[in-house]
Write a protein that holds these residues in place. Structure first.
Motif, PDB file in Angstrom:
ATOM      1  N   ILE A  98       2.093   5.575  -3.160  1.00 45.79           N
ATOM      2  CA  ILE A  98       0.734   5.156  -2.450  1.00 45.79           C
ATOM      3  C   ILE A  98      -0.121   4.635  -3.297  1.00 45.79           C
ATOM      4  N   ASN A  99      -0.643   3.341  -2.978  1.00 45.13           N
ATOM      5  CA  ASN A  99      -1.398   2.478  -3.757  1.00 45.13           C
ATOM      6  C   ASN A  99      -0.744   2.277  -5.497  1.00 45.13           C
ATOM      7  N   ASP A 126      -6.803   7.326   2.486  1.00 47.01           N
ATOM      8  CA  ASP A 126      -6.260   6.056   2.277  1.00 47.01           C
ATOM      9  C   ASP A 126      -5.263   5.763   3.254  1.00 47.01           C
ATOM     10  N   THR A 172      -4.779   2.087   6.721  1.00 40.66           N
ATOM     11  CA  THR A 172      -3.395   2.199   7.001  1.00 40.66           C
ATOM     12  C   THR A 172      -3.021   3.489   7.799  1.00 40.66           C
ATOM     13  N   GLU A 195       1.926  -2.634   4.233  1.00 40.00           N
ATOM     14  CA  GLU A 195       0.950  -3.510   3.629  1.00 40.00           C
ATOM     15  C   GLU A 195      -0.435  -2.779   4.255  1.00 40.00           C
ATOM     16  N   ARG A 196      -1.547  -2.720   3.520  1.00 44.20           N
ATOM     17  CA  ARG A 196      -2.976  -2.189   3.819  1.00 44.20           C
ATOM     18  C   ARG A 196      -3.312  -2.541   5.163  1.00 44.20           C
ATOM     19  N   HIS A 253       0.880  -1.338  -0.048  1.00 43.07           N
ATOM     20  CA  HIS A 253       0.059   0.041   0.089  1.00 43.07           C
ATOM     21  C   HIS A 253       1.055   1.133   0.211  1.00 43.07           C
TER      22      HIS A 253
END
Length: 354
Positions: free
Chosen positions: A61-62, A152, A185, A26-27, A2
């Motif tokens: 990010i993502n 996010d 997150t 990780e997310r 993530h």
């Protein structure tokens, strides 16, 4: 992954605030960013938020590189240690602020704010102003405001620093549950080891702008990878000549070696209480401190001062008393590493002659 940080550097004048830092998250993980003052924690957080620009390196990010993306477009919520609430706005309007500047419809704002009032336990306080709230309540408003736009990533810069100890502990438990429920997150900066160990899924340990180690609190505590981490995490005594301690003279420790010994590595008591008497040596109790669930002993052993724990259920000891001391293990430290060494006499005890 993530969140991914690759080879990030940031310098202010002659000060290297961040030095070639890389990590991935990780997310849904709650990450504690921990280190001494001036170690680079807040600078890293501000770089992630877009409030500082790295001199080199990349932020993803993502899977999207966000180096050139404006802070308000990164999908990040930020909680400051001083709350940063608008004094002239009610709780409702403070929470709604981010949605209002995005021109979200009034109906959607009302629904989202009401949802967050329930989620953060602030229902009934929506018409109050910040000065009418406790410190813990103000911090909950700050959390709710950061969460309102559905970010996010949630960033928290020492979020409990301005709150008294009892409320801080309550908020830590509350925050961990909230983050787990939302699955968002989150990265929080702290200099409080107990706070990081209690709350975080993983920890990032930084000092002098460098990332020393990443891992779960248990992994970092039980398997520190550097001398700094071994000394920073937990409460250790430094021993300059560990090769002079009973059992460790049988190891290959050099005369210039140094060691860290944690209280739980030390067993103290009367000789009949010690599990491996042949591996123990004499010591003296200097001070005894009551720590609630246990006693902390200040012990002098072979010219070294060590800390040890003793159960309240055991026979009491007293200052000045001579005791047997068994050091089960220690960390041998060098410039950039920490190596655990077990007391050889526990494994291969000396023969007992009858």
């Amino acid at each position: 992954m993530h969140i991914e940080v690759r080879n990030v550097n940031k310098t202010f004048g002659d000060h290297k605030a961040v030095q070639n830092v890389s990590f991935s998250i990780e997310r849904g993980k709650l990450i504690g960013l921990l280190g001494p003052s001036g170690g680079g924690k807040s600078t890293l957080l501000r770089i992630l938020a877009g409030l500082e620009t790295p001199d080199s390196g990349d932020i993803f990010i993502n899977g999207k590189r966000v180096n050139d993306v404006q802070p308000q477009l990164r999908g990040i919520g930020f909680v400051f240690q001083n709350y940063a609430l608008f004094k002239h706005m009610s709780v409702f309007d403070n929470i709604a602020f981010g949605l209002t500047i995005r021109k979200t419809s009034k109906a959607e704002i009302k629904n989202r704010v009401n949802e967050l009032l329930d989620l953060t336990g602030l229902r009934g306080f929506e018409h109050r102003y910040p000065h009418q709230l406790s410190g813990g309540q103000r911090q909950r408003v700050a959390f709710a405001r950061a969460l309102a736009p559905r970010p996010d990533l949630l960033l928290l810069d020492e979020p409990f620093a301005a709150i008294d100890a009892k409320v801080r502990k309550e908020l830590r438990t509350w925050l961990k549950g909230l983050i787990a429920e939302l699955g968002i997150t989150s990265i929080f900066v702290t200099h409080d080891q107990d706070e990081a160990v209690e709350v975080a899924d993983e920890m990032l340990i930084v000092q002098q702008g460098r990332l020393e180690q990443q891992g779960s609190p248990v992994h970092i505590y039980t398997d520190p990878q550097t001398a700094f981490v071994a000394g920073f995490i937990g409460h250790s005594s430094v021993v300059e000549e560990p090769g002079r301690l009973r059992g460790f003279e049988r190891t290959s420790l050099s005369s210039g070696a140094r060691a860290l010994i944690r209280p739980e590595f030390v067993e103290v008591g009367r000789q009949e209480e010690i599990a491996f008497p042949s591996a123990s040596e004499k010591g003296k109790v200097r001070h005894i401190f009551f720590r609630g669930a246990h006693l902390e002993l200040d012990i002098e052993v072979n010219g070294n001062r060590l800390s040890a724990h003793r159960s309240l259920d055991q026979v009491p000891l007293h200052p000045g008393q001579e005791v047997s001391v068994l050091i089960h293990r220690l960390y041998v430290i060098s410039e950039d590493s920490a190596t655990m060494v077990e007391n050889p006499l526990k494994i291969d005890p000396l023969p007992v002659h009858i």
